[in-house]
Design a protein around this motif. Structure first.
Motif, PDB file in Angstrom:
ATOM      1  N   PHE A 166     -40.794  17.063 -53.775  1.00 52.88           N
ATOM      2  CA  PHE A 166     -40.792  15.748 -53.144  1.00 52.88           C
ATOM      3  C   PHE A 166     -42.188  15.137 -53.243  1.00 52.88           C
ATOM      4  O   PHE A 166     -43.169  15.737 -52.815  1.00 52.88           O
ATOM      5  CB  PHE A 166     -40.374  15.875 -51.684  1.00 52.88           C
ATOM      6  CG  PHE A 166     -40.495  14.602 -50.891  1.00 52.88           C
ATOM      7  CD1 PHE A 166     -39.820  13.459 -51.286  1.00 52.88           C
ATOM      8  CD2 PHE A 166     -41.280  14.550 -49.753  1.00 52.88           C
ATOM      9  CE1 PHE A 166     -39.928  12.289 -50.557  1.00 52.88           C
ATOM     10  CE2 PHE A 166     -41.385  13.391 -49.012  1.00 52.88           C
ATOM     11  CZ  PHE A 166     -40.708  12.251 -49.415  1.00 52.88           C
ATOM     12  N   TYR A 167     -42.280  13.936 -53.806  1.00 52.39           N
ATOM     13  CA  TYR A 167     -43.570  13.289 -53.986  1.00 52.39           C
ATOM     14  C   TYR A 167     -43.692  11.992 -53.187  1.00 52.39           C
ATOM     15  O   TYR A 167     -44.705  11.300 -53.277  1.00 52.39           O
ATOM     16  CB  TYR A 167     -43.826  13.005 -55.464  1.00 52.39           C
ATOM     17  CG  TYR A 167     -43.939  14.259 -56.286  1.00 52.39           C
ATOM     18  CD1 TYR A 167     -45.105  15.024 -56.274  1.00 52.39           C
ATOM     19  CD2 TYR A 167     -42.877  14.699 -57.056  1.00 52.39           C
ATOM     20  CE1 TYR A 167     -45.211  16.193 -57.016  1.00 52.39           C
ATOM     21  CE2 TYR A 167     -42.976  15.858 -57.811  1.00 52.39           C
ATOM     22  CZ  TYR A 167     -44.146  16.609 -57.783  1.00 52.39           C
ATOM     23  OH  TYR A 167     -44.248  17.758 -58.507  1.00 52.39           O
ATOM     24  N   GLY A 168     -42.674  11.659 -52.402  1.00 56.46           N
ATOM     25  CA  GLY A 168     -42.752  10.475 -51.565  1.00 56.46           C
ATOM     26  C   GLY A 168     -42.726   9.192 -52.371  1.00 56.46           C
ATOM     27  O   GLY A 168     -42.209   9.124 -53.487  1.00 56.46           O
ATOM     28  N   GLY A 169     -43.293   8.161 -51.750  1.00 57.99           N
ATOM     29  CA  GLY A 169     -43.338   6.866 -52.434  1.00 57.99           C
ATOM     30  C   GLY A 169     -42.022   6.117 -52.321  1.00 57.99           C
ATOM     31  O   GLY A 169     -41.331   6.182 -51.301  1.00 57.99           O
ATOM     32  N   SER A 170     -41.654   5.419 -53.376  1.00 54.00           N
ATOM     33  CA  SER A 170     -40.465   4.573 -53.358  1.00 54.00           C
ATOM     34  C   SER A 170     -39.203   5.409 -53.182  1.00 54.00           C
ATOM     35  O   SER A 170     -39.097   6.535 -53.675  1.00 54.00           O
ATOM     36  CB  SER A 170     -40.366   3.775 -54.655  1.00 54.00           C
ATOM     37  OG  SER A 170     -41.525   2.997 -54.836  1.00 54.00           O
TER      38      SER A 170
END
Length: 808
Positions: free
Chosen positions: A449-453
């Protein structure tokens, strides 16, 4: 606090119906001098060490009823005239059985007006003492949250041979108040913001207590209790008006009742007492859940709480399902191992809500889950004890600050083969710092999981949840595809704000800030800046930072105007709009106003931001350190020239002891290219605290100076050598400190670029040799770590930059 009279004493009523215990038939000092010379000599030594303490030759002293003030605990009055022979310290009192029972309760901290050691003696006899170390403090001790069992003697103590100031007279009360002891200030904050129990103090007869209660009325949803069996009706009424519950019972009766009410016997049983030893971690339980606070609304941007996910108000995103599956697979092993799972994601990506959702599913599977409150560091052994009864998950946000503790805990867990699963989250900018603190041989993995949009599937899950709750706003009248298009490219927080609060979110926020009271705007700025680094802020700290009381914040937060900007969650306060609150506040009020607000907040919090507190990673010093960080302030509050006076104004409060302050002042001077001042400030930081951080700052100043001269075609070698010396000192402090190593490599690349720009060629053979050595070391150490992928990625980026210039 009333208790039974001992043999040889007479319990006599006093004016007003209260009672005071007075010793009778006490042998005179002449008898003691003649027949017990050893005991007499001890009293004489004590009298010389503590000249203001009422020990007098030739007369016995009436039993002093210095009523003990004991939020979160309790113990007896100090006997000034009849003391037993000290077996291990200058003054040792034998506690009664009920005092030992009281000491066995899981108090977070104990405060007292006593100067004796009756509570400490009682505590040492309990099972608690085996897992939570005792820490004895007086009113002049530096403030720090340690996680130990702290006993704070507000009027001093006489526990050892070292003379300490003690308070007995009214003049001494006034003097101590004028000194503004940090512990007196902390007690005021705690009375207002946290639940406490006060046993034995005649509340309105004591000058300290009366002022304390009048000015700091409790605002926590949990009750604060006063125990007094002989309190007059009018004073009971007054205390209840101020928000205190009153129990008319003796200390002994209260102890019996309290032990049953909180089930102390089961808490202190084998396997459960360890949870008391780590009060920074809170067990999560789906069977007993606190109700939501009035006005709490997750969909309007309020901070996510445990009850939100227990009641299913969250959207279950794909990455959360993956993390749940990973935990379940680990727990289903025949012998679950010690393991670290790291999540790097930007702010406002829904990480906190996702971690709570993970906790809910783990609890439902019978896995014990503990949530870290970021109040202080912990003892690795105590945390490991929690896992001796079965698989245990620890959720730690802001993990980079506590990476060394996480590493020690997992090393010990792996050695003892304990089933511990640590979920550690932080922003990607802190990944190198975190990975540099991990060196143990235990299982590690990094989440995908890298977050963001929001992903398309997660956008659909969010829209379905908002539709079920009837919270789609203007999107309620459009189709599914139009809804997904509206929130395309947004993170989860921005998407929810757009849907529930409208398209002109920042314009609306600006109007709310301008219409709010001045202290609310200041609070929004401080909380917004704190939110940028995920720093939790307590209601007491915020009240102090913006110059109001905790009661002011609690009462105002119930109004529509303040509730639009602030959320009070028991003892913690959040900006509803997170860092957007700071951005809009600065734009609305101006940078000079913002600089003044931040400066005032830092100076008001300064007494509680001690070096010891910073070492323990306490909330207040960590918040203060964040608020004075140059690289965070410069883009928001003005350039280096604007911040020069800002740091100068902080010097009287921080210059004598804070290396952190001098580091930031040095970086500000470096940005101004004021090299003499920058070197001087960096040297002062090293003088106060010689560690990897101060050495890295000093090294960066020298390297920046060298790069500046190289760009002008001037000699820079001597400055490079000076900078390299500082960096190697940093490496010596911590060989796995990747932050220092990468900083050195970056500056080498910048130096090479400047040399080419100034002289057309880079001839730095010593720089090349140093680069190669440090690069190889970091490459080997990071590869050995197994999951230091962020460090390796950053290393390759710097390497590409270096190769682009050093090969010319």
């Amino acid at each position: 606090m009333e208790h039974r009279a001992r043999r040889g004493q007479d319990a006599t009523p006093e004016k007003g119906g209260s009672r005071r215990t007075v010793p009778v038939a006490v042998r005179g000092w002449r008898f003691v001098r003649q027949h017990e010379p050893g005991r007499y000599a001890a009293y004489r030594r004590r009298a010389r060490s503590y000249p203001r303490c009422p020990f007098q030759e030739g007369a016995h002293t009436r039993r002093r009823s210095i009523t003990p003030r004991v939020p979160n605990g309790g113990h007896r009055s100090f006997e000034g005239g009849r003391l037993p022979r000290p077996p291990r310290s200058v003054l040792s009192v034998d506690p009664g059985p009920w005092v030992s029972d009281l000491a066995e309760s899981p108090w977070r901290r104990v405060w007292t007006l006593n100067v004796d050691d009756v509570f400490e003696a009682a505590y040492r006899k309990t099972a608690m003492a085996n897992s939570r170390q005792l820490e004895v403090l007086d009113w002049q001790s530096p403030y720090a949250e340690s996680g130990r069992m702290q006993v704070v003697h507000l009027h001093g103590h006489v526990h050892d041979e070292i003379p300490r100031p003690v308070i007995f007279s009214l003049a001494q009360y006034v003097s101590s108040a004028e000194n503004k002891s940090v512990w007196f200030s902390m007690l005021k904050d705690i009375v207002a913001a946290e639940p406490l129990v006060i046993v034995g103090a005649r509340m309105l007869d004591d000058p300290d207590m009366e002022a304390l209660l009048v000015d700091n009325r409790p605002v926590n949803t949990a009750p604060s209790v006063v125990v007094d069996p002989y309190i007059p009706v009018d004073r009971e009424w007054q205390l209840r008006q101020w928000g205190f519950d009153v129990l008319k019972m003796t200390g002994q009766d209260f102890t019996l009742w309290w032990r049953g009410a909180v089930d102390v016997a089961s808490i202190t049983a084998a396997g459960a007492i360890s949870g008391i030893a780590v009060p920074q971690f809170h067990a999560l339980d789906t069977s007993v859940v606190a109700p939501p606070r009035r006005g709490h609304d997750l969909y309007s941007g309020d901070h996510p709480e445990w009850h939100d996910v227990v009641h299913g108000k969250h959207a279950l995103f794909g990455w959360v399902r993956s993390e749940i599956e990973a935990v379940e697979a680990w727990a289903d092993q025949p012998m679950p191992d010690a393991r670290l799972r790291t999540i790097y994601a930007p702010r406002l990506s829904g990480t906190t809500t996702g971690l709570l959702a993970l906790a809910r599913e783990a609890v439902r599977k019978g896995i014990r889950v503990f949530l870290f409150d970021r109040s202080s560091r912990w003892h690795a052994g105590n945390l490991c004890d929690l896992a001796r009864v079965g698989p245990t998950v620890f959720i730690i946000e802001g993990a980079a600050d506590f990476g060394d503790d996480i590493d020690r805990t997992l090393i010990e867990a792996a050695r003892e083969e304990l089933p511990i699963y640590v979920v550690a989250s932080d922003v990607r900018d802190n990944s190198v710092r975190f990975e540099g603190r991990l060196g143990g041989a235990y299982g590690q993995s990094v989440s995908g999981f890298y977050g963001g949009s929001l992903k398309s599937s997660d956008s659909s899950a969010l829209l379905r949840k908002l539709a079920d709750a009837g919270r789609l706003g203007a999107l309620a009248n459009v189709g599914d595809e139009a809804r997904r298009t509206a929130i395309s490219g947004l993170n989860v927080f921005s998407a929810m704000m757009l849907i529930t609060r409208g398209e002109r979110f920042e314009t609306r926020l600006r109007h709310e800030l301008l219409a709010a009271d001045e202290w609310v705007a200041r609070a929004a700025l401080v909380l917004g800046l704190a939110a940028e680094a995920g720093r939790p802020v307590g209601i007491a700290e915020l009240a102090r930072a913006v110059g109001v009381t905790a009661a002011d914040i609690a009462s105002s937060a119930a109004t529509d105007e303040a509730r639009a900007l602030l959320e009070v969650a028991d003892s913690t306060v959040y900006a509803r709009q997170r860092e957007a609150a700071a951005k809009v506040a600065i734009a609305s009020k101006g940078k000079p106003w913002a600089r003044q607000v931040v400066e005032d907040a830092i100076l008001r919090l300064a007494p509680q931001a001690s070096q010891q507190g910073l070492r323990m990673r306490n909330r207040i010093p960590m918040l203060v350190g964040h608020l004075m960080t140059f690289k965070r302030l410069a883009p928001r509050l003005g350039g280096p020239a604007d911040l020069e006076q800002f740091y100068e104004n902080l010097r009287p409060s921080f210059g004598q002891w804070s290396a952190r302050y001098w580091e930031q002042a040095a970086l500000c001077a470096r940005a101004r290219r004021d090299w003499t001042v920058a070197e001087s400030y960096a040297g002062e930081a090293v003088r106060i605290l010689d560690d990897a951080y101060t050495r890295t700052t000093a090294g960066s100043v020298s390297m920046a100076y060298a790069a500046d001269l190289a760009g002008l075609g001037l000699s820079w070698v001597e400055l490079f050598e000076q900078g390299e010396k500082h960096y190697r000192a940093a490496f010596a402090h911590d060989r796995r400190d990747f932050v220092s190593a990468l900083s050195f490599l970056r500056w080498c690349a910048r130096l090479a670029e400047s040399a080419i720009r100034g002289a057309g060629v880079f001839e730095g053979g010593a720089v090349r040799a140093a680069w190669d050595e440090v690069y190889v070391r970091v490459r080997v150490e990071a590869s050995r770590a197994g999951e230091a992928e962020q460090t390796l990625s950053e290393l390759e980026r710097i390497s590409a930059r270096w190769n682009g210039v050093a090969g010319r």
